[in-house]
Design an enzyme around this catalytic site. Sequence first.
Site, PDB file in Angstrom:
ATOM      1  N   ASN A  62       0.836  -1.198   0.000  1.00 28.24           N
ATOM      2  CA  ASN A  62       0.000   0.000   0.000  1.00 28.24           C
ATOM      3  C   ASN A  62       0.871   1.248   0.000  1.00 28.24           C
ATOM      4  OD1 ASN A  62       0.468  -0.955   2.761  1.00 28.24           O
ATOM      5  ND2 ASN A  62      -0.932   0.615   3.483  1.00 28.24           N
ATOM      6  N   GLU A  64       0.311   5.238   0.665  1.00 25.66           N
ATOM      7  CA  GLU A  64      -0.595   6.286   1.131  1.00 25.66           C
ATOM      8  C   GLU A  64      -0.150   7.663   0.658  1.00 25.66           C
ATOM      9  OE1 GLU A  64      -2.027   4.026   5.213  1.00 25.66           O
ATOM     10  OE2 GLU A  64      -0.802   5.824   5.403  1.00 25.66           O
ATOM     11  N   ASN A  65      -1.040   8.618   0.844  1.00 23.35           N
ATOM     12  CA  ASN A  65      -0.782   9.991   0.470  1.00 23.35           C
ATOM     13  C   ASN A  65      -1.564  10.877   1.427  1.00 23.35           C
ATOM     14  OD1 ASN A  65      -1.300  12.568  -1.175  1.00 23.35           O
ATOM     15  ND2 ASN A  65       0.179  11.454  -2.438  1.00 23.35           N
ATOM     16  N   GLU A  75      -3.048  -4.503  -3.253  1.00 28.85           N
ATOM     17  CA  GLU A  75      -3.569  -5.420  -4.259  1.00 28.85           C
ATOM     18  C   GLU A  75      -3.629  -4.765  -5.631  1.00 28.85           C
ATOM     19  OE1 GLU A  75      -5.778  -6.368  -0.344  1.00 28.85           O
ATOM     20  OE2 GLU A  75      -4.894  -4.622  -1.329  1.00 28.85           O
ATOM     21  N   CYS A 112     -10.251  -4.899   0.276  1.00 30.25           N
ATOM     22  CA  CYS A 112     -11.345  -3.929   0.329  1.00 30.25           C
ATOM     23  C   CYS A 112     -12.212  -4.076  -0.927  1.00 30.25           C
ATOM     24  CB  CYS A 112     -10.790  -2.510   0.451  1.00 30.25           C
ATOM     25  SG  CYS A 112     -10.073  -1.859  -1.072  1.00 30.25           S
ATOM     26  N   CYS A 115     -10.569  -3.034  -4.299  1.00 34.99           N
ATOM     27  CA  CYS A 115      -9.614  -4.041  -4.770  1.00 34.99           C
ATOM     28  C   CYS A 115     -10.336  -5.278  -5.306  1.00 34.99           C
ATOM     29  CB  CYS A 115      -8.644  -4.425  -3.662  1.00 34.99           C
ATOM     30  SG  CYS A 115      -7.437  -3.120  -3.331  1.00 34.99           S
TER      31      CYS A 115
END
Length: 160
Positions: A62, A64-65, A75, A112, A115
């Site tokens: 993953n 993030e931002n 995924e 999730c 995904c």
Amino acid sequence: MKKQKIEISLEVFETISELPKDIQELMNKAQQARENAYAPYSRFRVGTALQLASGEIVLGSNQENAAYPSGLCAERVAVFSAGANFPNQTITSLAITVRSENHEISEAIAPCGACRQSLAEYEQKQKSPIAIYFMGETGEIIKVASVMDLLPLGFDAKYL
């Protein structure tokens, strides 16, 4: 009105050592990828490793931002990378593992919804199922034989 019941079938493995050897390797690669996650906000690291029919393994973690919608789940990082770099290859299996920096996660965490939808698109495109194995940092590993086991009544191109 009538009611219908949707059921899925899954397999549960107590430890990684119970998995087939190639999937053990795939899960180990996913655990390594998990440590490369960029997760300064959630502190929730996700790693994936997918295997192509050719034997090639593609990793994802993953990313993030600070502008939350701009990040991407592990995924989708892996499946989009496979699609870009190996466009004609079939994805056979995907391993997913998570780790929180705040507490231990000992239950299997499934992908999730976004995904699941992205993975379903690739499964439909290649016309063959993608086996998914997922776990927490520790604990049981769950296997589903197809993305559609996680996304019954999914949306696809036939509706467009």
